[in-house]
Write an enzyme that holds these catalytic residues in place. Structure first.
Site, short mmCIF file in Angstrom:
data_model
loop_
_atom_site.label_atom_id
_atom_site.label_comp_id
_atom_site.label_asym_id
_atom_site.label_seq_id
_atom_site.Cartn_x
_atom_site.Cartn_y
_atom_site.Cartn_z
N ASP A 1 -10.81 1.99 -3.38
CA ASP A 1 -11.34 1.71 -2.05
C ASP A 1 -12.86 1.66 -2.07
O ASP A 1 -13.49 1.19 -1.12
CB ASP A 1 -10.87 2.76 -1.04
CG ASP A 1 -9.50 2.40 -0.49
OD1 ASP A 1 -9.04 1.27 -0.71
OD2 ASP A 1 -8.88 3.26 0.17
N ASP B 1 0.83 -1.20 0.00
CA ASP B 1 0.00 0.00 0.00
C ASP B 1 0.87 1.26 0.00
O ASP B 1 2.07 1.21 0.34
CB ASP B 1 -0.88 -0.04 1.26
CG ASP B 1 -2.19 0.72 1.09
OD1 ASP B 1 -2.31 1.49 0.14
OD2 ASP B 1 -3.09 0.52 1.94
C1 DGJ Z 1 -5.82 1.91 2.00
C2 DGJ Z 1 -6.19 0.73 1.12
O1 DGJ Z 1 -6.66 1.16 -0.11
C3 DGJ Z 1 -7.21 -0.12 1.88
O2 DGJ Z 1 -7.63 -1.19 1.07
C4 DGJ Z 1 -6.61 -0.61 3.15
O3 DGJ Z 1 -5.56 -1.49 2.90
C5 DGJ Z 1 -6.15 0.57 3.98
N1 DGJ Z 1 -5.29 1.44 3.24
C6 DGJ Z 1 -5.44 0.09 5.22
O4 DGJ Z 1 -4.90 1.12 5.93
#
Ligand code: DGJ
Length: 707
Positions: free
Chosen positions: A511, A447
């Protein structure tokens, strides 16, 4: 004496590239559908001779493949910079040309500015995607400060009047925007230090109203995960050009004597429709960009994030693993919250060891349970980041990207580590490798959750070094662990590009897993990336990001457009929901062995609320189609659906999944929907199918396989 003129040519299965050179920087004469052999090159040269208008320079100023200011070019030049104020302008001439059957490399030299450029054109024989790599060398004896360095400048047809870009925001990436091409420069500039939610590094120019099935297009994509700039412009001569390259911050690139800098590769594809362009980019990415492991059938994920957020311990996770496995999951991914001091988003980033207060025995019991249930194990990292509240920051405050004397604004309470520093990369490599070894991790969700602000590296701008550092760290890990699968996530889809995908093989698309928002997100994403790398999960009945409630059927069918998985808390679903999920998982497994070679088809629709997307196997024997209505259609009956890309002569059995949910919306449902039908590909593509009445937010899955 007139310099010798020559035509340079490369052919692929479906395209021809023609360049002409006469001593000055070459021009691109043609990049598009295959052309027959040129009978008389000098006649072609005379055809391409350019008029010289009044009130301008006395000589023609052609649009070259590396336009320079010394030639009198007034459009977007390819290179800008200076040597302590001098050598502010360049005039290149050909120094050398190297040609093979699939590539041509031009070496250009400006002996006065003391710069050499090498620009290579590689045409992929199979996909017809053109890759352009350009290098700049400082041949002088003092540093040359580069302020602009384009990867490529491409001319495009006069008839191309529209430009399509993909823009967005967090939770709504890859949205399609159209602009008219005019005398004003159209500019896409990304300075966020990552590929960004806002400006995807691509641009498609084409004939008016081009769409999935109509209109010639030229699509380009820059394979780069840092700052970049695209320019589209129709010059006062009438010529139109598209330029792309990295964007350089002030003082960021000071090229030492003899030093060389590479521009990010530009990938270009000329096609007769968006579908054709997409299919070619997919073919190219599968052969030349994506890691080999993406060729294997993609497992069904269960990711812990939206199920638990930070609220987990061993007992909760074991229960979630069981529930997810019972719903068909094949890989369990433990998301954020497992490492030292990480109970919310205020602390812990940088301390990459398992939190002993929550997991006193480490993750061993969890991993053993995951494997006992027959699943693979994945773990979340955000390696490039650090929380000021962490051991790492306490010990190494000097490891962050920063400008001395300025306060860097926090984003999600975090700062960015300076991956331009070898010590930082070593620390991250060792921390990640130790966990990969200890737990035999199959998959990393990598991430990256913030834009770069004040990205100072030892007093100078450090985004280029940062991106190179990220690539280097990933390269080191992937060569040490070739079977380790890595996903690129960046607050959803803010780091999706062919640069990062040379090192990772899946993208967390967004997301937002609201299936209705996902329709446009996934459509935009799919223009350049194949479905097998598109993370698409079934979320909760009420989407966490939008508050929209949708049926499980719609959520699952939209997720089946990509690499299917779960984000919902499978501990709290009913038996009926679990059965439905298992059913969709079975559907996914039925097709996934051919998806990594499939062609994708977007069916253009009159009503913008009707979304139809298909995946057809390479042998055209199998296909499946998602049919989704986002909001109420403007007619009582949906428009007729004509499938694409099938074999007209084959007979297909068409069956529909999910029609029962539509029973109450009409007095009659078409026979083929209820009982299935066996018809020819020609009938499906020409006469088409009458869909049932479909209300807002409804979805159907059509399976169409050789009978
Ligand atoms: C942002 C990501 O896009 C989410 O899927 C998740 O992993 C969160 N970060 C976790 O902090």
């Amino acid at each position: 004496m007139k310099p010798a003129q020559a035509i340079y040519r490369i052919d692929s299965s479906e395209a021809t590239l023609l360049l002409s050179a006469n001593g000055a920087v070459p021009r691109m004469l043609w990049f598009g559908a295959s052309l027959p052999q040129i009978a008389d090159p000098s006649a072609l040269h005379s055809l391409c001779d350019i008029a010289v208008p009044q009130a301008k320079l006395d000589t023609a100023v052609p649009l070259s493949i590396f336009p320079d200011s010394g030639s009198g070019f007034m459009g977007p030049v390819a290179l800008e910079g200076h040597r302590a104020g001098s050598h502010f302008s360049c005039t290149f001439k050909i120094e050398h040309i190297e040609q093979s059957s699939a590539s041509i490399e031009f070496t250009l030299l400006d002996p006065v500015a003391e710069l050499r450029v090498r620009t290579e054109f590689l045409l992929d024989s199979d996909s017809s995607v053109l890759t352009i790599n350009t290098k700049l060398e400082n041949t002088g004896s003092n540093a040359f400060s580069v302020t602009k360095f384009a990867s490529a400048t491409l001319p495009f047809a006069d008839t191309f009047t529209e430009c399509l870009t993909l823009n967005g925001r967090w939770g709504l990436e890859f949205q399609q925007h159209r602009s008219a091409i005019s005398a004003n420069q159209l500019r896409i500039k990304n300075t966020s230090g990552r590929t960004s939610h806002e400006y995807f590094p691509a641009c498609i120019v084409g004939q008016q109203h081009f769409d999935a099935e109509r209109g010639q297009v030229l699509g380009v994509h820059l394979g780069y995960s840092g700052n970049y700039e695209f320019t589209v412009e129709r010059l006062s001569t009438g010529e139109a050009c598209l330029q792309a390259g990295m964007a350089i911050l002030p003082g960021e690139i000071n090229l030492a004597p003899r030093a060389v800098i590479d521009s990010p590769p530009l990938y270009a594809c000329a096609a007769n429709s968006l579908n054709q362009m997409t299919q070619r980019f997919h073919r190219f990415a599968r052969r030349h960009v994506l890691p080999k492991w993406t060729r294997a059938p993609r497992p069904i994920h269960a990711n812990s994030w939206e199920a638990l957020y930070f609220d987990h311990d061993e007992k909760t996770l074991l229960a979630l693993v069981d529930a997810a496995a019972n719903a068909g999951a094949e890989r369990f991914v433990l998301d954020d919250g497992w490492f030292h001091g990480r109970r919310d988003d205020t602390s812990g980033l940088g301390d990459w060891w398992v939190d002993k207060t929550i997991y006193p025995q480490g993750l061993h019991s969890l991993v053993a349970h995951v494997r006992k249930r027959g699943l693979q194990f994945g773990l979340w990292f955000e390696p490039e980041m650090v929380n000021p509240v962490s051991e790492l920051y306490k010990n190494h405050p000097e490891w962050v990207l920063q400008v001395e004397g300025q306060d860097t604004p926090l984003a999600r309470n975090q700062l960015v580590l300076n991956l331009g520093l070898p010590a930082v990369r070593d620390y991250l490599y060792d921390s990640i490798a130790a966990l990969v070894d200890e737990y035999k991790i199959d998959y990393i969700k990598w991430d990256m959750n913030r834009d770069l602000v004040l990205p100072g590296n030892n007093g100078q701008a450090g985004v280029v070094a940062q991106v190179n550092g990220v690539y280097e760290l990933l390269d080191r890990l992937t060569s040490a662990y070739p079977a380790l699968e890595i996903e690129s996530c960046s607050s959803g889809g803010a780091r999706a590009d062919y640069g990062i995908l040379l090192r990772t093989g899946r993208v967390w698309t967004s997301d937002s897993i609201d299936p209705i928002d996902r329709l446009t997100i996934q459509r935009g994403f799919g223009l350049f990336f194949p479905p097998e790398i598109m993370g698409a999960h079934v979320g909760h009945d009420v989407a966490h990001l939008t508050g929209r409630a949708t049926s499980l059927q719609t959520r699952a069918i939209v997720a089946l457009q990509g690499q299917y998985g779960y984000e919902l808390d499978a501990r709290h679903i009913s038996d009926d929901e679990r059965e439905q999920l298992v059913g969709y998982a079975e559907r996914y497994k039925q097709h996934r062995h051919w998806v990594a070679e499939c062609t994708t088809w977007e069916v253009p629709t009159r009503d913008a609320s009707l979304f139809v997307k298909g995946q057809v196997s390479a042998d055209q024997a199998s296909s499946f189609w998602t049919v989704v209505v986002s909001s109420s259609l403007d007619t009582t009956l949906p428009e007729k659906l004509r499938l694409l890309g099938l074999d007209g002569a084959k007979r297909y059995r068409i069956t529909v999944v999910g029609w029962e949910a539509l029973k109450s919306f009409a007095k009659h449902i078409p026979d083929w929907v209820v009982s299935g039908a066996v018809v020819s590909g020609s009938e499906l593509m020409n006469i088409g199918l009458n869909l049932p009445v479909m209300p807002a937010q409804s979805a159907l899955l059509l399976d169409c396989s050789e009978a």
